[in-house]
Design an enzyme around this catalytic site. Structure first.
Site, short mmCIF file in Angstrom:
data_model
loop_
_atom_site.label_atom_id
_atom_site.label_comp_id
_atom_site.label_asym_id
_atom_site.label_seq_id
_atom_site.Cartn_x
_atom_site.Cartn_y
_atom_site.Cartn_z
N TYR A 1 -16.35 -19.15 11.69
CA TYR A 1 -16.73 -18.14 12.68
C TYR A 1 -18.22 -17.82 12.59
O TYR A 1 -18.87 -17.51 13.59
CB TYR A 1 -15.89 -16.85 12.51
CG TYR A 1 -14.67 -16.87 13.41
CD1 TYR A 1 -13.60 -17.73 13.15
CD2 TYR A 1 -14.60 -16.05 14.54
CE1 TYR A 1 -12.51 -17.77 13.98
CE2 TYR A 1 -13.49 -16.09 15.38
CZ TYR A 1 -12.45 -16.95 15.09
OH TYR A 1 -11.36 -17.00 15.92
N ARG B 1 0.34 -6.31 -13.06
CA ARG B 1 -0.97 -6.60 -13.62
C ARG B 1 -1.12 -5.98 -15.00
O ARG B 1 -0.46 -4.99 -15.34
CB ARG B 1 -2.07 -6.13 -12.67
CG ARG B 1 -2.31 -7.16 -11.59
CD ARG B 1 -3.39 -6.77 -10.65
NE ARG B 1 -2.95 -5.73 -9.76
CZ ARG B 1 -3.65 -5.32 -8.71
NH1 ARG B 1 -4.80 -5.88 -8.44
NH2 ARG B 1 -3.20 -4.37 -7.94
N GLY C 1 0.83 -1.21 0.00
CA GLY C 1 0.00 0.00 0.00
C GLY C 1 0.86 1.25 0.00
O GLY C 1 2.04 1.21 0.32
N SER D 1 -3.98 -7.55 1.74
CA SER D 1 -3.32 -8.70 1.08
C SER D 1 -2.57 -8.21 -0.15
O SER D 1 -3.06 -7.33 -0.87
CB SER D 1 -4.35 -9.73 0.60
OG SER D 1 -3.68 -10.79 -0.08
N TYR E 1 -1.53 -17.46 -2.83
CA TYR E 1 -2.66 -16.51 -2.77
C TYR E 1 -3.98 -17.27 -2.78
O TYR E 1 -4.84 -17.09 -1.91
CB TYR E 1 -2.58 -15.56 -3.96
CG TYR E 1 -3.62 -14.47 -4.00
CD1 TYR E 1 -3.69 -13.49 -3.03
CD2 TYR E 1 -4.54 -14.41 -5.06
CE1 TYR E 1 -4.64 -12.47 -3.09
CE2 TYR E 1 -5.48 -13.40 -5.13
CZ TYR E 1 -5.53 -12.43 -4.15
OH TYR E 1 -6.47 -11.43 -4.23
N1 UDP Z 1 -0.65 -9.98 -18.83
C1 UDP Z 1 -0.01 -9.69 -20.02
N2 UDP Z 1 1.00 -8.77 -20.01
C2 UDP Z 1 1.40 -8.11 -18.89
C3 UDP Z 1 0.73 -8.40 -17.68
C4 UDP Z 1 -0.29 -9.35 -17.69
O1 UDP Z 1 -0.35 -10.25 -21.08
O2 UDP Z 1 2.34 -7.29 -18.97
C5 UDP Z 1 -1.72 -10.99 -18.85
C6 UDP Z 1 -1.62 -12.06 -17.75
O3 UDP Z 1 -0.77 -13.11 -18.16
C7 UDP Z 1 -3.06 -12.47 -17.60
C8 UDP Z 1 -3.84 -11.21 -17.92
O4 UDP Z 1 -2.95 -10.34 -18.59
O5 UDP Z 1 -3.40 -13.47 -18.54
C9 UDP Z 1 -4.38 -10.51 -16.70
O6 UDP Z 1 -3.33 -10.39 -15.79
P1 UDP Z 1 -3.48 -9.67 -14.38
O7 UDP Z 1 -2.18 -9.88 -13.66
O8 UDP Z 1 -3.94 -8.28 -14.59
O9 UDP Z 1 -4.65 -10.43 -13.64
P2 UDP Z 1 -4.88 -11.96 -13.24
O10 UDP Z 1 -4.04 -12.87 -14.10
O11 UDP Z 1 -4.54 -12.07 -11.80
O12 UDP Z 1 -6.31 -12.12 -13.52
#
Ligand code: UDP
Length: 331
Positions: free
Chosen positions: A162, A189, A39, A78, A148
């Site tokens: 709970y 992400r 954060g 988290s 995770y």
């Molecule tokens: N992704 C990608 N290029 C990047 C980052 C992520 O193609 O630079 C892809 C990643 O492999 C996944 C999708 O985008 O298939 C979404 O990834 P993110 O990490 O946003 O979310 P999550 O996989 O946890 O849903």
């Protein structure tokens, strides 16, 4: 009448900070808590001068004491991106398990209602599409996302225990991919990665062939869904997300179009256990909460892009994105 008091863990994070904003606006007394490992204080510093907001820099995996009455708890602390889980796997497991246990214990002690942030990751790489709440999931416990996914699954089990054993008023939200201002630029992400790359003039990195799908929900819609769930009388998990599904390749192209950049897409290896498809079935949220998203991806992406454009050049160029080093030495 005295204000309702709510504890929000993960208050300085992307989701937590937007929740702080909402509950402050609704005239709750908001107690924010965060250990600042992922954060950022900057996400909440605009609240510091308010009399109905206070903040504790604290790690919720340790015993939590709150002075006075407490009506609600939102447990949102988290790490939440694949890069985070790889770099801080133990902390990810601890906050989902020990942190949740502490929050539930506090809820019991204070007779507070507690809402736990769960995730679409409990469905793993899903074999059912779209995913409804009755699907049990397809999770690899020993893969890179296991720390995770399994922490969140344990968190749901602990929360239900709970509820049934202690009679605590519990709520569980399963959050699907969400985006908006205050996402960390370098958290790995897709959305901040693509927008950051476009703003820096770098190629857009799509993992795999980009045919994997996600369904992106704008932050304001998510916050509204959580607000309604907290105030509902429903204790089983509820999906909150936007069912508007898109392939990652098409998503990258939308971002290139939005940013007006002439970047090209480069393809990299698909990370292990990266889910091939993900789309929420939100029938339950519609029926129980009368909720559905109403911000289109076009509008939400524009608002999010405006936020990233407002960052300073140093922030945009910085590869630093967390306090892991400092934190790991302590834990
Ligand atoms: N992704 C990608 N290029 C990047 C980052 C992520 O193609 O630079 C892809 C990643 O492999 C996944 C999708 O985008 O298939 C979404 O990834 P993110 O990490 O946003 O979310 P999550 O996989 O946890 O849903």
């Amino acid at each position: 009448m005295s204000r309702k008091r709510i504890l929000i863990t993960g208050a300085a994070g992307f989701l937590g900070s937007h929740l702080c904003d909402r509950f402050v606006k609704e005239d709750y007394h908001v107690i924010g808590m965060d250990n600042l490992i992922t954060g950022k204080l900057r996400n909440i510093e605009h609240l510091f001068h308010l009399e109905n907001f206070e903040f504790f820099n604290y790690d919720v995996t340790r015993f939590i004491h709150i002075h006075g009455k407490l009506d609600y708890i939102l447990h949102f602390a988290s790490p939440a991106s694949p890069i985070d889980y790889l770099k801080i796997p133990i902390q990810t497991l601890k906050v989902g398990s020990l942190g949740t246990h502490n929050c539930l214990g506090l809820a019991l002690e204070k007779k507070a209602r507690i809402l736990i942030a769960s995730t679409s990751e409990v469905y793993g790489d899903p074999l059912v599409h779209p995913q409804n709440e009755d699907y049990y999931g397809n999770v690899n416990p020993v893969g890179p996302r296991g720390v995770y996914d399994e922490a969140k699954r344990f968190q749901e089990a602990m929360t239900m225990a709970y509820h049934t054993y202690h009679g605590v008023e519990t709520r569980i939200v399963r959050i699907f991919n969400t985006y908006g201002s205050r996402m960390r630029l370098n958290d790995g992400r897709a959305l901040p990665a693509f927008i950051g790359q476009a703003l820096r003039g770098e190629d857009i990195t799509v993992f795999g062939d980009g045919s994997q799908t996600r369904s992106f929900c704008y932050i304001d819609d998510l916050v509204e869904g959580i607000y309604r769930l907290l105030h509902s009388d429903y204790h089983l998990p509820v999906n909150i997300g936007n069912p508007d599904e898109i392939s990652i390749k098409d998503f990258a192209e939308e971002i290139i179009e939005l940013t007006g950049s002439d970047q090209k897409i480069v393809y990299k290896d698909l990370p292990k256990d990266d889910p091939l498809q993900r789309q929420p079935d939100i029938t339950r949220a519609k029926e129980i909460l009368g909720w559905e998203p109403n911000v289109s991806r076009k509008k939400g992406l524009k608002l999010t892009y405006d936020y990233f454009k407002s960052l300073s050049k140093e922030e945009l160029m910085s590869k630093e994105h967390n306090n892991f080093e400092k934190f790991i030495k302590k834990n």
